[in-house]
Write a protein that holds these residues in place. Structure first.
Motif, short mmCIF file in Angstrom:
data_model
loop_
_atom_site.label_atom_id
_atom_site.label_comp_id
_atom_site.label_asym_id
_atom_site.label_seq_id
_atom_site.Cartn_x
_atom_site.Cartn_y
_atom_site.Cartn_z
N GLY A 1 39.18 28.63 54.16
CA GLY A 1 39.36 27.96 55.44
C GLY A 1 40.15 26.67 55.29
N LYS A 2 41.04 26.41 56.25
CA LYS A 2 41.89 25.23 56.17
C LYS A 2 41.10 23.93 56.20
N GLY A 3 39.89 23.96 56.74
CA GLY A 3 39.07 22.77 56.77
C GLY A 3 38.16 22.61 55.56
N SER A 4 38.21 23.56 54.63
CA SER A 4 37.33 23.53 53.46
C SER A 4 37.83 22.55 52.41
N GLU A 5 36.91 21.88 51.74
CA GLU A 5 37.28 20.98 50.65
C GLU A 5 37.68 21.74 49.40
N TYR A 6 37.59 23.07 49.45
CA TYR A 6 37.90 23.88 48.27
C TYR A 6 39.33 24.39 48.22
N LEU A 7 40.18 23.97 49.14
CA LEU A 7 41.57 24.45 49.14
C LEU A 7 42.27 24.18 47.81
N SER A 8 41.90 23.10 47.15
CA SER A 8 42.59 22.72 45.92
C SER A 8 42.29 23.64 44.74
N VAL A 9 41.34 24.58 44.88
CA VAL A 9 41.03 25.46 43.75
C VAL A 9 41.99 26.64 43.67
N LEU A 10 42.82 26.86 44.68
CA LEU A 10 43.65 28.06 44.73
C LEU A 10 44.60 28.21 43.53
N PRO A 11 45.31 27.14 43.07
CA PRO A 11 46.17 27.32 41.89
C PRO A 11 45.39 27.76 40.65
N ALA A 12 44.22 27.17 40.43
CA ALA A 12 43.41 27.56 39.28
C ALA A 12 42.89 28.98 39.43
N PHE A 13 42.54 29.36 40.66
CA PHE A 13 42.08 30.72 40.91
C PHE A 13 43.19 31.72 40.62
N ASP A 14 44.41 31.45 41.06
CA ASP A 14 45.54 32.34 40.77
C ASP A 14 45.71 32.54 39.27
N GLN A 15 45.58 31.46 38.52
CA GLN A 15 45.72 31.56 37.07
C GLN A 15 44.59 32.41 36.48
N ALA A 16 43.37 32.21 36.97
CA ALA A 16 42.23 32.97 36.45
C ALA A 16 42.39 34.46 36.75
N ILE A 17 42.82 34.81 37.96
CA ILE A 17 43.00 36.22 38.33
C ILE A 17 44.11 36.84 37.51
N SER A 18 45.18 36.11 37.29
CA SER A 18 46.27 36.62 36.46
C SER A 18 45.78 36.95 35.05
N GLU A 19 44.96 36.08 34.51
CA GLU A 19 44.41 36.32 33.16
C GLU A 19 43.49 37.55 33.16
N LEU A 20 42.63 37.65 34.17
CA LEU A 20 41.71 38.80 34.23
C LEU A 20 42.47 40.11 34.34
N ARG A 21 43.58 40.10 35.08
CA ARG A 21 44.38 41.31 35.21
C ARG A 21 45.04 41.66 33.87
N GLU A 22 45.60 40.68 33.21
CA GLU A 22 46.25 40.92 31.92
C GLU A 22 45.25 41.40 30.87
N GLU A 23 44.02 40.92 30.94
CA GLU A 23 42.99 41.30 29.98
C GLU A 23 42.36 42.65 30.31
N GLY A 24 42.72 43.24 31.44
CA GLY A 24 42.18 44.54 31.82
C GLY A 24 40.78 44.48 32.41
N ILE A 25 40.30 43.28 32.71
CA ILE A 25 38.93 43.13 33.19
C ILE A 25 38.77 43.65 34.61
N ILE A 26 39.74 43.36 35.47
CA ILE A 26 39.65 43.83 36.86
C ILE A 26 39.66 45.36 36.91
N GLU A 27 40.55 45.96 36.15
CA GLU A 27 40.60 47.43 36.11
C GLU A 27 39.29 48.01 35.61
N ALA A 28 38.68 47.36 34.62
CA ALA A 28 37.41 47.85 34.08
C ALA A 28 36.29 47.75 35.11
N ILE A 29 36.27 46.68 35.90
CA ILE A 29 35.26 46.52 36.94
C ILE A 29 35.40 47.61 37.99
N ILE A 30 36.64 47.87 38.41
CA ILE A 30 36.88 48.93 39.42
C ILE A 30 36.43 50.29 38.89
#
Length: 252
Positions: free
Chosen positions: A211-240
């Motif tokens: 949400g645009k009013g959330s104080e958590y907007l600043s976590v998005l760059p770090a989240f993108d990096q974390a998701i990219s790593e999980l995808r490269e490590e095959g973790i997301i595919e394993a969960i699915i």
């Protein structure tokens, strides 16, 4: 290098963000992506978020579930911080979404067995071609809600109800993603009454939207990096893959 970058991004977060939980509003019956099983919220989305936000980023997370239309209102009104969904123009009016998707949904058409217009249904390859049929849909689906004037829609409160109405021949089609349909039908008494048409209408990415009013907007760059790593490590595919052998709770 990646770990160093993620650590740097986390250091940029205000300390208050790292101390308070980020609250998610989820649909209560959207298995296997997410669903509420006797008060326990689980699913692919929950597992991926827990690893990305809790294990990699060190954030506390709270998951809550509602009927999907209400879940979106919780974020829009600022009662919850975020949800995971397909960004649409309406949702982007009040949220900012991640660049990296958690996963991608393939959207197809489903009908009841021995539909009298089956040959026509086999040819559907675009949303525009749905207008000639009665669509069974769940409340809260932004795309259908925006197109309701152009479509003949029967509304249901849950995804499970859409399948039951279709099997009862109350409508002609359900438009659904591959994860939800395959998971629901694995243990459903309706699995021999509904069939999937071969065409894919769209491939839609699921993103973290805050949400645009959330104080958590600043976590998005770090989240993108974390998701990219999980995808490269095959973790997301394993969960699915793990959920491919799961069972659905009776009321999902």
């Amino acid at each position: 290098m990646k770990t160093s970058l993620l650590a740097t991004l986390l250091l940029l977060l205000p300390s208050s963000l790292r101390a308070d939980p980020i609250t998610f509003a989820f649909p209560d019956s959207y298995a296997p992506l997410v669903w509420n099983d006797a008060g326990r919220i689980q699913g692919i989305g929950v597992d991926v978020l827990s690893i990305a936000l809790k294990e990699k980023m060190g954030l506390e997370v709270v998951y809550k579930s509602y009927p999907w239309a209400r879940a979106q209102e919780e974020v829009r009104k600022g009662y919850a911080d975020a949800f995971v969904t397909v960004p649409t123009p309406v949702r982007l009016e009040y949220t900012v979404c991640s660049k990296e998707p958690l996963t991608v949904l393939e959207i197809g058409v489903y009908t009841y067995v021995d539909h009298p217009r089956r040959n026509e249904l086999l040819q559907i390859k675009s949303y525009e071609e749905l207008a000639d049929f009665v669509l069974v849909e769940y409340r809260g689906n932004d795309w259908t809600r925006n197109k309701a004037d152009d479509l003949n829609v029967i509304w249901a409160d849950t995804l499970a109800q859409t399948y039951r109405l279709l099997a009862a021949k109350r409508g002609d089609i359900v438009v659904r993603n591959n994860f939800n349909f395959d998971y629901f039908m694995k243990n459903s008494e309706l699995r021999n009454q509904i069939e999937k048409m071969p065409g894919i209408l769209a491939s839609l990415p699921l993103h973290l939207c805050i949400g645009k009013g959330s104080e958590y907007l600043s976590v998005l760059p770090a989240f993108d990096q974390a998701i990219s790593e999980l995808r490269e490590e095959g973790i997301i595919e394993a969960i699915i893959s793990e959920y491919g052998n799961g069972t659905l709770s009776p009321d999902s």
